[in-house]
Scaffold this motif. Sequence first.
Motif, PDB file in Angstrom:
ATOM      1  N   GLN A 150       0.808  -1.220   0.000  1.00 23.03           N
ATOM      2  CA  GLN A 150       0.000   0.000   0.000  1.00 23.03           C
ATOM      3  C   GLN A 150       0.837   1.264   0.000  1.00 23.03           C
ATOM      4  N   HIS A 151       1.932   1.276   0.788  1.00 30.51           N
ATOM      5  CA  HIS A 151       2.702   2.507   0.971  1.00 30.51           C
ATOM      6  C   HIS A 151       4.102   2.446   0.371  1.00 30.51           C
ATOM      7  N   GLY A 152       4.549   1.276  -0.068  1.00 32.61           N
ATOM      8  CA  GLY A 152       5.885   1.176  -0.639  1.00 32.61           C
ATOM      9  C   GLY A 152       6.979   1.053   0.401  1.00 32.61           C
ATOM     10  N   SER A 153       6.631   1.084   1.686  1.00 30.95           N
ATOM     11  CA  SER A 153       7.601   0.922   2.765  1.00 30.95           C
ATOM     12  C   SER A 153       6.871   0.387   3.976  1.00 30.95           C
ATOM     13  N   SER A 154       7.639  -0.200   4.910  1.00 25.48           N
ATOM     14  CA  SER A 154       7.036  -0.753   6.116  1.00 25.48           C
ATOM     15  C   SER A 154       8.007  -0.617   7.277  1.00 25.48           C
ATOM     16  N   ARG A 155       7.468  -0.227   8.414  1.00 25.43           N
ATOM     17  CA  ARG A 155       8.260  -0.172   9.643  1.00 25.43           C
ATOM     18  C   ARG A 155       7.720  -1.177  10.657  1.00 25.43           C
ATOM     19  N   ARG A 156       6.930  -2.150  10.179  1.00 25.59           N
ATOM     20  CA  ARG A 156       6.308  -3.081  11.113  1.00 25.59           C
ATOM     21  C   ARG A 156       7.338  -3.882  11.886  1.00 25.59           C
ATOM     22  N   LEU A 157       8.425  -4.331  11.224  1.00 30.93           N
ATOM     23  CA  LEU A 157       9.465  -5.070  11.928  1.00 30.93           C
ATOM     24  C   LEU A 157      10.093  -4.219  13.026  1.00 30.93           C
ATOM     25  N   GLN A 158      10.430  -2.971  12.673  1.00 36.24           N
ATOM     26  CA  GLN A 158      11.037  -2.086  13.657  1.00 36.24           C
ATOM     27  C   GLN A 158      10.064  -1.788  14.793  1.00 36.24           C
ATOM     28  N   GLU A 159       8.779  -1.624  14.463  1.00 33.85           N
ATOM     29  CA  GLU A 159       7.794  -1.336  15.502  1.00 33.85           C
ATOM     30  C   GLU A 159       7.663  -2.502  16.472  1.00 33.85           C
ATOM     31  N   LEU A 160       7.678  -3.749  15.951  1.00 36.55           N
ATOM     32  CA  LEU A 160       7.587  -4.900  16.836  1.00 36.55           C
ATOM     33  C   LEU A 160       8.815  -5.024  17.730  1.00 36.55           C
ATOM     34  N   GLU A 161       9.986  -4.753  17.158  1.00 39.57           N
ATOM     35  CA  GLU A 161      11.198  -4.777  17.974  1.00 39.57           C
ATOM     36  C   GLU A 161      11.137  -3.691  19.044  1.00 39.57           C
ATOM     37  N   ASN A 162      10.660  -2.511  18.654  1.00 36.68           N
ATOM     38  CA  ASN A 162      10.549  -1.426  19.634  1.00 36.68           C
ATOM     39  C   ASN A 162       9.559  -1.766  20.742  1.00 36.68           C
ATOM     40  N   GLU A 163       8.479  -2.478  20.375  1.00 36.56           N
ATOM     41  CA  GLU A 163       7.527  -2.889  21.401  1.00 36.56           C
ATOM     42  C   GLU A 163       8.197  -3.801  22.419  1.00 36.56           C
ATOM     43  N   LEU A 164       9.051  -4.725  21.937  1.00 44.28           N
ATOM     44  CA  LEU A 164       9.763  -5.613  22.846  1.00 44.28           C
ATOM     45  C   LEU A 164      10.747  -4.833  23.711  1.00 44.28           C
ATOM     46  N   LEU A 165      11.490  -3.919  23.088  1.00 46.09           N
ATOM     47  CA  LEU A 165      12.425  -3.099  23.862  1.00 46.09           C
ATOM     48  C   LEU A 165      11.682  -2.243  24.876  1.00 46.09           C
ATOM     49  N   SER A 166      10.499  -1.762  24.496  1.00 48.57           N
ATOM     50  CA  SER A 166       9.703  -0.960  25.430  1.00 48.57           C
ATOM     51  C   SER A 166       9.293  -1.780  26.637  1.00 48.57           C
ATOM     52  N   THR A 167       8.892  -3.029  26.402  1.00 45.45           N
ATOM     53  CA  THR A 167       8.525  -3.913  27.519  1.00 45.45           C
ATOM     54  C   THR A 167       9.725  -4.171  28.416  1.00 45.45           C
ATOM     55  N   MET A 168      10.878  -4.407  27.807  1.00 46.84           N
ATOM     56  CA  MET A 168      12.100  -4.627  28.589  1.00 46.84           C
ATOM     57  C   MET A 168      12.450  -3.386  29.398  1.00 46.84           C
ATOM     58  N   ALA A 169      12.303  -2.206  28.794  1.00 46.23           N
ATOM     59  CA  ALA A 169      12.603  -0.963  29.507  1.00 46.23           C
ATOM     60  C   ALA A 169      11.641  -0.758  30.671  1.00 46.23           C
ATOM     61  N   CYS A 170      10.371  -1.127  30.458  1.00 48.20           N
ATOM     62  CA  CYS A 170       9.375  -0.966  31.521  1.00 48.20           C
ATOM     63  C   CYS A 170       9.725  -1.829  32.726  1.00 48.20           C
ATOM     64  N   HIS A 171      10.113  -3.088  32.457  1.00 51.06           N
ATOM     65  CA  HIS A 171      10.432  -3.994  33.561  1.00 51.06           C
ATOM     66  C   HIS A 171      11.765  -3.648  34.222  1.00 51.06           C
ATOM     67  N   GLY A 172      12.648  -2.994  33.500  1.00 55.90           N
ATOM     68  CA  GLY A 172      13.948  -2.675  34.052  1.00 55.90           C
ATOM     69  C   GLY A 172      14.057  -1.297  34.662  1.00 55.90           C
ATOM     70  N   SER A 173      12.958  -0.540  34.690  1.00 58.44           N
ATOM     71  CA  SER A 173      12.995   0.826  35.211  1.00 58.44           C
ATOM     72  C   SER A 173      12.618   0.846  36.684  1.00 58.44           C
ATOM     73  N   VAL A 174      13.033   1.911  37.337  1.00 60.77           N
ATOM     74  CA  VAL A 174      12.756   2.058  38.763  1.00 60.77           C
ATOM     75  C   VAL A 174      11.245   2.073  38.989  1.00 60.77           C
ATOM     76  N   ARG A 175      10.791   1.381  39.994  1.00 66.06           N
ATOM     77  CA  ARG A 175       9.373   1.208  40.243  1.00 66.06           C
ATOM     78  C   ARG A 175       8.860   2.190  41.284  1.00 66.06           C
ATOM     79  N   ALA A 176       7.535   2.402  41.248  1.00 71.66           N
ATOM     80  CA  ALA A 176       6.900   3.195  42.292  1.00 71.66           C
ATOM     81  C   ALA A 176       7.087   2.485  43.628  1.00 71.66           C
ATOM     82  N   GLY A 177       7.328   3.269  44.667  1.00 77.27           N
ATOM     83  CA  GLY A 177       7.588   2.713  45.984  1.00 77.27           C
ATOM     84  C   GLY A 177       9.056   2.652  46.336  1.00 77.27           C
TER      85      GLY A 177
END
Length: 613
Positions: A539-566
Motif C-alpha cells: 500500500q505505501h511502498g515501505s514498512s516499519r512493522r518489523l522495527q515497531e515490533l522490535e521497539n515494542e519488545l524493547l519498550s517492555t524490557m525498559a518498563c520492567h527494568g525501570s525504577v518502580r513506584a515505591g
Amino acid sequence: MPVIRPLPPELINQIAAGEVIERPSSVVKELVENSLDAGASRIEVDIEQGGARLIRVRDDGGGIAPDELPLAVASHATSKIGSFDDLEHVASMGFRGEALASVSSVARFALTSRQREADAAFRIEVDGGKLQAARPAQHPTGTSVEVRDLFYNVPARKKFMRAERTEFAHIDDLLKSLALARGSVEFRLSHNGKPVRIWKAARDAQAQLARVAEVLGEDFPAQSLRVDHAAAGMRLSGWVGLPTASRSQADQQYFYVNGRLVRDRVVAHAVRQAYADVLFHGRHPAFVLYLELDPAGVDVNVHPAKHEVRFREQRLVHDFLFRTLHEALAQTRAGQVESHAQDDDGRLHMSTASAGGMHATAPGLPAIARGAAWPARAEQNRLALGVRDEPLADYAALLGEPPRAAPAAAAMPAVEEGEAPPLGYAIAQLKSIYVLAENAQGLVLVDMHAAHERITYEKLKGARAGSNLRSQLLLVPLNLAVSAKEAAAAEEHADALAEWGLELSRSGPSGVVVRRIPALLEGADVTQLTRDVLAELAQHGSSRRLQELENELLSTMACHGSVRAGRRLSLPEMNALLREMEATERSGQCNHGRPTWTQLSLSELDRLFMRGR
C-alpha cells in the motif's frame, strides 16, 4: 431498448454539480479558489441563511474580460490549462472548468467583473442554466459572484441540506483551512450581515503564526514545534503539535500539497508512524504542514472535489515525511521552555538542530541543546538507581554479547551559583512515586517510573541501532498465500527485508515462503507479522512493522527494568534522573505516550492560595 442520445447541456451540468456541489461550503470552496487563482489579495465572503439564500464572494483579483464572461460559465472552459502537458503540471487550485457551470445550473447565478485597465465592469446572470446577455455594471477592479437560492430547481438535493447553523459551520471550517493555506491573503467572512471572521494578510512569520493561533487556538504555538526541512526536491514546513498537546479527535490536522488542502493515506500513515513512540493510544496529533514539490510529481486530478492527490514517487514522499517529523519530535526533551523566542525585530527565532541537516525548531530548545555552562555529559549524569540491569542483560544475550555491569553512581557535578538546568534540582520525593524539583519557573513534578522508562528505552534503541542484527532460521519454512500485489512487493523489497532479518522469497503468483525472522522477535506470530509487513509494502511502498515490533519488545524490557513506584531515591539519584531526562530524546513522554513531567509556575501556585488578591 431505449435509443442512445446526447444529453442537454443543462442536464450535463446538473450531473457534474452532483459530484462537485455537495452543500453550500462546496460552492464557497470553488469560488474562493477561483479568486486565489486570479491573484486576489483580499477576499470577502458574505453568507445568508447558511448559504441557502445567498453566497457572495468578492475579490480584488485580475478580473475577466467582457467577451470571456459567457465562457466563464460554460462547461469545460478554463484559462488554467490548455494541453495535456498543462494537466501534468497543474499549479492552480482549479483547472477543470466545470465549477461555475455546475453552480449556475442549480442556483440563480450572477457574475460581475472588471479588469484593472477597463473603463467599466460587466455583469452576466444565469437562471436555471439559461444565460442572459452581458451588460455594463458598477464594480471595482476584481470579481464578484452571487449564488442565490441554491438547489431551488433540484428539490431532492435541497432536502439533504442541514440546519443553517450546521451549514455555516462547514463554511467557517472551510475558510479556516483556506486562510491557513494562503497567509498573504486577507479573508473576511460575514453571516446574515454580521462580521464573523477577519484574517488580516500575514506579512511575516510572526503574523502567520498569529493566524495559526487564531484557527487552532492560542495555546497551539506554545505547544508546537516549527519544522522546515528540504531534501530530494521536496520541502516540508509548518508546525507539529507536541505529543502532550494531542487531541481526542483528528479535528486539527491541516496538510497542504502545493497550497492545496488534501487528505491522503500516505500522508496519514507517515504522520501516524512519526508519532508512534510518543502518542498515547486513542489520541491524535495537531499539525499545520505544507509540502512543496514539483507539480509534475503529484496528480491532483483523482477526486471530483480535488480533496485527494496521488504522488508519483509515493515511497519517497512517505519516507521524507516520516523522517522529517520523526527527527523533529526526537528533538523534544523534558524541560523545554514552551514559547516562541523572538528577535529584536519581532521575527520568530528559528533554532537549528543538527539532526541530519534538518532545521527542526522546537519552541525554545533546552539548555543542554544550546550548550549551557552546566555540565551535561553522559558519564557525569548517568543514572544508577541500584536496580538490576535486566533489559541490557537480556538484550546482550540475544545479540550473543556478554552482559555489561550497571555503571556506578556518579557524584553530581558542581554548578556555578546563579545557574540552573531546565528541570531544576530535586527537593523531595512524594509517596515514592513523584519527584519534586524547583526550577526558575516554579515547581516541577516528575513521574519517576515513566521518566526512567523512556530513558532506558532510548538507550536500548541506541544499542540496537549500533549492533549487528541476528536472524533466526525457521526449522520448517512457512508457506503463505497472499495477494498478487503483496507477492510482488515481497519480491521487490526482498533485500530491504533481509536487512531487518526477515527472509522472504516468492513461491508463485500469489505465494511467499518465510525462511528467517529477526531473533529478537522469536516466538512472534510469523504469519501475522509477514502479512502486516507485506500489506504496508503493497500500500505505501515501505514498512516499519518489523522495527515497531522490535521497539515494542524493547519498550517492555525498559518498563520492567525501570525504577518502580515505591522505591525511595536519594537526592543525588533524583537529580541524576532529572539530568538524564534533559539529555534524552522524547523524554517528555514515556514509551506509552503518557507525560513524564509537568510544570507548575509560581503564578499558578499563587492562584491556588489566592496570593495577591
